[in-house]
Design a protein around this motif. Structure first.
Motif, short mmCIF file in Angstrom:
data_model
loop_
_atom_site.label_atom_id
_atom_site.label_comp_id
_atom_site.label_asym_id
_atom_site.label_seq_id
_atom_site.Cartn_x
_atom_site.Cartn_y
_atom_site.Cartn_z
N GLY A 155 0.78 -1.22 0.00
CA GLY A 155 0.00 0.00 0.00
C GLY A 155 0.81 1.28 0.00
O GLY A 155 0.26 2.38 -0.07
N GLY A 156 2.15 1.17 0.04
CA GLY A 156 2.99 2.37 0.07
C GLY A 156 2.85 3.22 -1.17
O GLY A 156 3.03 4.44 -1.13
N GLU A 157 2.51 2.57 -2.30
CA GLU A 157 2.36 3.31 -3.54
C GLU A 157 1.26 4.36 -3.45
O GLU A 157 1.23 5.31 -4.23
CB GLU A 157 2.06 2.34 -4.70
N ARG A 158 0.35 4.18 -2.52
CA ARG A 158 -0.78 5.10 -2.42
C ARG A 158 -0.36 6.46 -1.88
O ARG A 158 -1.16 7.39 -1.86
CB ARG A 158 -1.87 4.48 -1.53
N ARG A 159 0.86 6.59 -1.41
CA ARG A 159 1.33 7.90 -0.93
C ARG A 159 1.34 8.89 -2.10
O ARG A 159 1.02 10.05 -1.94
CB ARG A 159 2.74 7.74 -0.33
N ASN A 160 1.73 8.42 -3.29
CA ASN A 160 1.58 9.19 -4.53
C ASN A 160 0.31 8.66 -5.20
O ASN A 160 0.35 7.89 -6.16
CB ASN A 160 2.80 9.02 -5.43
N ALA A 161 -0.85 9.05 -4.65
CA ALA A 161 -2.09 8.32 -4.88
C ALA A 161 -2.59 8.37 -6.32
O ALA A 161 -3.14 7.40 -6.82
CB ALA A 161 -3.18 8.86 -3.95
N VAL A 162 -2.42 9.48 -7.00
CA VAL A 162 -2.98 9.65 -8.34
C VAL A 162 -1.84 9.74 -9.35
O VAL A 162 -0.90 10.52 -9.17
CB VAL A 162 -3.86 10.91 -8.42
N ALA A 163 -1.94 8.95 -10.40
CA ALA A 163 -0.92 9.02 -11.46
C ALA A 163 -1.27 10.15 -12.42
O ALA A 163 -2.33 10.15 -13.05
CB ALA A 163 -0.84 7.70 -12.21
N HIS A 164 -0.38 11.12 -12.53
CA HIS A 164 -0.59 12.24 -13.46
C HIS A 164 -0.07 11.91 -14.86
O HIS A 164 -0.34 12.63 -15.81
CB HIS A 164 0.13 13.48 -12.94
N HIS A 165 0.69 10.82 -14.95
CA HIS A 165 1.29 10.41 -16.21
C HIS A 165 2.16 11.52 -16.79
O HIS A 165 2.05 11.90 -17.97
CB HIS A 165 0.23 9.98 -17.22
N TYR A 166 3.02 12.04 -15.94
CA TYR A 166 3.97 13.05 -16.40
C TYR A 166 4.83 12.48 -17.52
O TYR A 166 5.33 11.34 -17.41
CB TYR A 166 4.88 13.49 -15.25
N PRO A 167 5.06 13.19 -18.58
CA PRO A 167 5.93 12.70 -19.65
C PRO A 167 7.36 12.49 -19.11
O PRO A 167 7.85 13.29 -18.31
CB PRO A 167 5.91 13.83 -20.68
N PHE A 168 7.99 11.40 -19.55
CA PHE A 168 9.39 11.16 -19.18
C PHE A 168 10.06 10.37 -20.29
O PHE A 168 9.39 9.82 -21.18
CB PHE A 168 9.48 10.42 -17.85
N ASN A 169 11.37 10.33 -20.23
CA ASN A 169 12.15 9.64 -21.25
C ASN A 169 12.21 8.15 -20.92
O ASN A 169 13.02 7.70 -20.12
CB ASN A 169 13.56 10.24 -21.30
N HIS A 170 11.31 7.39 -21.55
CA HIS A 170 11.21 5.95 -21.29
C HIS A 170 12.52 5.25 -21.63
O HIS A 170 12.98 4.36 -20.90
CB HIS A 170 10.06 5.36 -22.11
N ASP A 171 13.14 5.64 -22.75
CA ASP A 171 14.39 4.99 -23.17
C ASP A 171 15.50 5.22 -22.16
O ASP A 171 16.31 4.33 -21.90
CB ASP A 171 14.83 5.51 -24.54
#
Length: 274
Positions: free
Chosen positions: A196-212
Protein backbone atom coordinates in the motif's frame (compact mmCIF):
# COMPACT_ATOMS: atom_id res chain seq x y z
CA UNK A 1 23.40 -29.02 -21.32
CA UNK A 2 19.89 -30.43 -21.53
CA UNK A 3 18.91 -30.22 -17.86
CA UNK A 4 17.81 -27.11 -15.98
CA UNK A 5 17.17 -26.77 -12.24
CA UNK A 6 14.74 -24.05 -11.16
CA UNK A 7 14.69 -22.83 -7.56
CA UNK A 8 11.34 -21.60 -6.25
CA UNK A 9 11.49 -18.72 -3.76
CA UNK A 10 10.44 -19.49 -0.18
CA UNK A 11 7.01 -17.97 0.41
CA UNK A 12 8.38 -15.88 3.30
CA UNK A 13 10.08 -13.75 0.62
CA UNK A 14 6.86 -13.39 -1.41
CA UNK A 15 4.42 -11.48 0.79
CA UNK A 16 1.15 -11.08 -1.10
CA UNK A 17 2.92 -12.40 -4.21
CA UNK A 18 3.23 -16.16 -3.63
CA UNK A 19 1.07 -17.22 -6.57
CA UNK A 20 2.49 -14.59 -8.93
CA UNK A 21 6.08 -15.61 -8.14
CA UNK A 22 5.19 -19.25 -8.76
CA UNK A 23 3.32 -18.42 -11.96
CA UNK A 24 6.21 -16.67 -13.69
CA UNK A 25 8.61 -19.50 -12.85
CA UNK A 26 6.12 -22.06 -14.20
CA UNK A 27 5.67 -20.00 -17.37
CA UNK A 28 9.44 -20.04 -17.91
CA UNK A 29 9.53 -23.77 -17.17
CA UNK A 30 6.89 -24.51 -19.78
CA UNK A 31 8.69 -22.53 -22.46
CA UNK A 32 12.02 -24.18 -21.67
CA UNK A 33 10.48 -27.64 -21.82
CA UNK A 34 9.02 -26.80 -25.22
CA UNK A 35 12.63 -26.42 -26.39
CA UNK A 36 13.36 -30.01 -25.39
CA UNK A 37 15.04 -29.40 -22.04
CA UNK A 38 14.30 -31.38 -18.89
CA UNK A 39 13.44 -29.11 -15.95
CA UNK A 40 13.57 -29.89 -12.25
CA UNK A 41 11.85 -27.51 -9.81
CA UNK A 42 13.02 -27.27 -6.19
CA UNK A 43 11.48 -25.19 -3.39
CA UNK A 44 14.24 -23.51 -1.40
CA UNK A 45 14.36 -23.91 2.36
CA UNK A 46 16.26 -22.12 5.08
CA UNK A 47 18.83 -24.89 5.60
CA UNK A 48 19.45 -25.58 1.93
CA UNK A 49 18.55 -29.24 2.43
CA UNK A 50 16.14 -29.41 -0.51
CA UNK A 51 18.76 -28.15 -2.94
CA UNK A 52 21.39 -30.53 -1.60
CA UNK A 53 19.02 -33.50 -1.96
CA UNK A 54 18.04 -32.41 -5.47
CA UNK A 55 21.65 -32.00 -6.59
CA UNK A 56 22.30 -33.43 -10.02
CA UNK A 57 25.66 -33.19 -11.75
CA UNK A 58 23.88 -33.06 -15.12
CA UNK A 59 22.45 -29.61 -14.40
CA UNK A 60 24.33 -26.93 -16.30
CA UNK A 61 21.89 -24.08 -15.70
CA UNK A 62 20.19 -22.93 -12.50
CA UNK A 63 17.32 -20.44 -12.68
CA UNK A 64 16.79 -19.23 -9.16
CA UNK A 65 14.40 -16.94 -7.34
CA UNK A 66 15.91 -18.08 -4.02
CA UNK A 67 17.08 -15.71 -1.29
CA UNK A 68 17.94 -17.81 1.76
CA UNK A 69 21.61 -17.67 2.76
CA UNK A 70 21.93 -21.42 2.36
CA UNK A 71 20.47 -21.20 -1.15
CA UNK A 72 22.90 -18.46 -2.15
CA UNK A 73 25.86 -20.35 -0.67
CA UNK A 74 24.90 -23.48 -2.65
CA UNK A 75 24.54 -21.51 -5.88
CA UNK A 76 27.86 -19.75 -5.36
CA UNK A 77 29.46 -23.17 -5.22
CA UNK A 78 27.74 -24.12 -8.48
CA UNK A 79 29.09 -20.96 -10.12
CA UNK A 80 32.57 -21.84 -8.92
CA UNK A 81 32.17 -25.19 -10.64
CA UNK A 82 31.40 -23.44 -13.90
CA UNK A 83 27.63 -23.82 -13.93
CA UNK A 84 25.49 -20.89 -14.98
CA UNK A 85 23.21 -19.34 -12.37
CA UNK A 86 20.52 -16.73 -13.08
CA UNK A 87 20.24 -14.58 -11.14
CA UNK A 88 23.79 -14.75 -9.84
CA UNK A 89 23.75 -15.29 -6.05
CA UNK A 90 26.15 -12.36 -5.75
CA UNK A 91 23.61 -10.12 -7.46
CA UNK A 92 20.82 -11.38 -5.21
CA UNK A 93 22.91 -10.60 -2.13
CA UNK A 94 23.47 -7.10 -3.41
CA UNK A 95 19.76 -6.54 -4.05
CA UNK A 96 18.98 -7.76 -0.54
CA UNK A 97 21.06 -4.93 0.92
CA UNK A 98 19.41 -1.63 0.01
CA UNK A 99 22.33 0.42 1.26
CA UNK A 100 24.74 -1.30 -1.13
CA UNK A 101 22.42 -0.91 -4.13
CA UNK A 102 21.94 2.76 -3.28
CA UNK A 103 25.70 3.29 -2.97
CA UNK A 104 26.23 1.55 -6.33
CA UNK A 105 23.68 3.85 -7.96
CA UNK A 106 25.24 7.00 -6.55
CA UNK A 107 28.75 5.86 -7.45
CA UNK A 108 27.72 5.43 -11.10
CA UNK A 109 25.40 8.47 -11.30
CA UNK A 110 22.22 6.43 -11.69
CA UNK A 111 19.31 8.60 -10.46
CA UNK A 112 18.54 7.67 -6.85
CA UNK A 113 16.13 9.04 -4.25
CA UNK A 114 17.45 12.12 -2.41
CA UNK A 115 18.54 11.78 1.19
CA UNK A 116 16.98 15.07 2.29
CA UNK A 117 13.64 16.63 1.40
CA UNK A 118 10.63 18.51 2.70
CA UNK A 119 7.87 16.00 1.91
CA UNK A 120 8.64 13.31 4.47
CA UNK A 121 10.85 10.24 4.59
CA UNK A 122 10.77 6.53 3.86
CA UNK A 123 12.41 4.11 6.27
CA UNK A 124 13.14 0.61 4.99
CA UNK A 125 15.00 -2.27 6.53
CA UNK A 126 18.42 -2.32 4.96
CA UNK A 127 19.36 -5.96 5.51
CA UNK A 128 16.63 -7.70 3.52
CA UNK A 129 13.71 -7.26 1.16
CA UNK A 130 10.50 -6.10 2.77
CA UNK A 131 8.54 -9.05 4.11
CA UNK A 132 5.92 -7.25 6.24
CA UNK A 133 4.26 -3.80 6.13
CA UNK A 134 6.45 -2.82 9.09
CA UNK A 135 9.54 -3.12 6.88
CA UNK A 136 8.58 -0.02 4.85
CA UNK A 137 7.41 2.99 6.87
CA UNK A 138 6.57 6.56 5.92
CA UNK A 139 7.46 9.39 8.34
CA UNK A 140 6.08 12.88 7.81
CA UNK A 141 8.97 14.69 9.50
CA UNK A 142 12.21 14.24 11.46
CA UNK A 143 10.37 13.51 14.71
CA UNK A 144 8.30 10.74 13.17
CA UNK A 145 11.43 9.47 11.45
CA UNK A 146 13.21 9.11 14.78
CA UNK A 147 10.20 7.34 16.31
CA UNK A 148 9.96 4.96 13.36
CA UNK A 149 13.65 4.13 13.60
CA UNK A 150 13.16 3.20 17.26
CA UNK A 151 10.30 0.89 16.31
CA UNK A 152 12.61 -0.88 13.87
CA UNK A 153 15.21 -1.27 16.60
CA UNK A 154 12.66 -2.72 19.01
CA UNK A 155 11.96 -5.38 16.37
CA UNK A 156 15.68 -6.16 16.25
CA UNK A 157 16.29 -4.36 12.94
CA UNK A 158 19.30 -2.08 13.36
CA UNK A 159 20.07 -1.55 9.66
CA UNK A 160 17.47 1.04 8.63
CA UNK A 161 17.83 2.84 5.31
CA UNK A 162 16.27 6.31 5.03
CA UNK A 163 15.56 8.42 1.94
CA UNK A 164 13.36 11.44 1.31
CA UNK A 165 9.89 11.00 -0.14
CA UNK A 166 9.72 12.01 -3.80
CA UNK A 167 6.48 13.50 -5.11
CA UNK A 168 5.39 12.34 -8.53
CA UNK A 169 4.14 9.31 -10.43
CA UNK A 170 5.25 5.98 -9.04
CA UNK A 171 6.23 3.65 -11.88
CA UNK A 172 6.86 -0.07 -11.52
CA UNK A 173 9.30 -1.46 -14.08
CA UNK A 174 10.33 -4.93 -15.21
CA UNK A 175 13.30 -5.91 -17.35
CA UNK A 176 15.44 -8.75 -18.66
CA UNK A 177 19.03 -7.80 -19.31
CA UNK A 178 20.31 -7.89 -22.87
CA UNK A 179 16.95 -8.60 -24.54
CA UNK A 180 15.43 -5.15 -24.96
CA UNK A 181 12.53 -6.24 -22.76
CA UNK A 182 11.54 -3.35 -20.46
CA UNK A 183 8.02 -2.55 -19.34
CA UNK A 184 6.59 0.20 -17.12
CA UNK A 185 3.26 0.32 -15.28
CA UNK A 186 1.51 2.70 -12.90
CA UNK A 187 0.32 0.98 -9.69
CA UNK A 188 -2.08 3.88 -9.13
CA UNK A 189 -3.87 2.93 -12.35
CA UNK A 190 -4.52 -0.74 -11.67
CA UNK A 191 -4.61 -0.68 -7.86
CA UNK A 192 -2.14 -3.57 -7.56
CA UNK A 193 0.07 -2.92 -4.53
CA UNK A 194 2.28 -4.93 -2.23
CA UNK A 195 1.84 -3.13 1.08
CA UNK A 196 0.00 0.00 0.00
CA UNK A 197 2.99 2.37 0.07
CA UNK A 198 2.36 3.31 -3.54
CA UNK A 199 -0.78 5.10 -2.42
CA UNK A 200 1.33 7.90 -0.93
CA UNK A 201 1.58 9.19 -4.53
CA UNK A 202 -2.09 8.32 -4.88
CA UNK A 203 -2.98 9.65 -8.34
CA UNK A 204 -0.92 9.02 -11.46
CA UNK A 205 -0.59 12.24 -13.46
CA UNK A 206 1.29 10.41 -16.21
CA UNK A 207 3.97 13.05 -16.40
CA UNK A 208 5.93 12.70 -19.65
CA UNK A 209 9.39 11.16 -19.18
CA UNK A 210 12.15 9.64 -21.25
CA UNK A 211 11.21 5.95 -21.29
CA UNK A 212 14.39 4.99 -23.17
CA UNK A 213 16.56 6.69 -20.57
CA UNK A 214 14.80 4.91 -17.70
CA UNK A 215 15.27 1.61 -19.54
CA UNK A 216 18.95 2.39 -20.10
CA UNK A 217 19.56 3.32 -16.46
CA UNK A 218 17.76 0.21 -15.20
CA UNK A 219 19.71 -1.95 -17.66
CA UNK A 220 22.96 -0.34 -16.53
CA UNK A 221 22.10 -1.04 -12.90
CA UNK A 222 21.23 -4.64 -13.73
CA UNK A 223 24.69 -5.13 -15.24
CA UNK A 224 26.50 -3.37 -12.41
CA UNK A 225 24.60 -5.46 -9.85
CA UNK A 226 24.87 -8.78 -11.76
CA UNK A 227 21.06 -9.05 -11.76
CA UNK A 228 19.97 -10.36 -15.14
CA UNK A 229 16.24 -10.69 -14.40
CA UNK A 230 15.09 -7.63 -12.54
CA UNK A 231 12.39 -5.19 -11.55
CA UNK A 232 11.95 -2.13 -9.43
CA UNK A 233 10.18 1.13 -8.74
CA UNK A 234 10.87 4.66 -9.89
CA UNK A 235 9.20 8.02 -9.28
CA UNK A 236 8.70 10.42 -12.19
CA UNK A 237 8.56 14.06 -11.07
CA UNK A 238 6.40 16.73 -12.70
CA UNK A 239 9.40 18.00 -14.69
CA UNK A 240 9.99 14.56 -16.22
CA UNK A 241 13.08 13.73 -14.15
CA UNK A 242 12.99 10.42 -12.32
CA UNK A 243 14.78 8.44 -9.64
CA UNK A 244 14.90 4.72 -8.96
CA UNK A 245 13.66 4.05 -5.43
CA UNK A 246 13.77 0.24 -5.39
CA UNK A 247 15.56 -2.48 -7.36
CA UNK A 248 14.84 -6.20 -7.01
CA UNK A 249 16.05 -9.56 -8.25
CA UNK A 250 13.56 -11.61 -10.28
CA UNK A 251 10.14 -10.00 -9.64
CA UNK A 252 6.82 -11.69 -10.37
CA UNK A 253 6.23 -9.86 -13.69
CA UNK A 254 2.53 -10.13 -12.82
CA UNK A 255 1.53 -7.42 -15.31
CA UNK A 256 3.45 -8.88 -18.26
CA UNK A 257 4.16 -12.49 -17.35
CA UNK A 258 4.03 -14.19 -20.74
CA UNK A 259 6.16 -11.58 -22.49
CA UNK A 260 8.65 -11.68 -19.64
CA UNK A 261 8.88 -15.47 -19.77
CA UNK A 262 9.75 -15.30 -23.49
CA UNK A 263 12.46 -12.72 -22.75
CA UNK A 264 13.88 -14.77 -19.87
CA UNK A 265 14.12 -17.86 -22.06
CA UNK A 266 15.82 -15.80 -24.79
CA UNK A 267 18.25 -14.43 -22.23
CA UNK A 268 19.19 -17.54 -20.29
CA UNK A 269 18.56 -20.55 -22.45
CA UNK A 270 19.84 -19.82 -25.93
CA UNK A 271 23.32 -18.61 -24.82
CA UNK A 272 23.61 -21.59 -22.48
CA UNK A 273 22.67 -24.06 -25.20
CA UNK A 274 25.13 -22.85 -27.83
Amino acid sequence: MRQVTMVMRDTCFSPNSEENDKAVLMAVKQKIEQRGFWVKVVMEDEQGAALALAHDAQTGLFLSMGRHRATLAYLKEQERKGRRVVNSPYGVELCLQRRRIDALMREHAIPAAPVQGSDGFWLKRGDAHSMTPDDVVFAADAVECDEARKRFQRRGVDDVFVTAHVCGDEVKFYGVQGTGFFRCYYPADDGVTKFGGERRNAVAHHYPFNHDRMAAEAERLSRLSHTQVYGGDAVVRADGSFCIIDFNDWPSFSRCRDEAADAIVESVLLPAAT
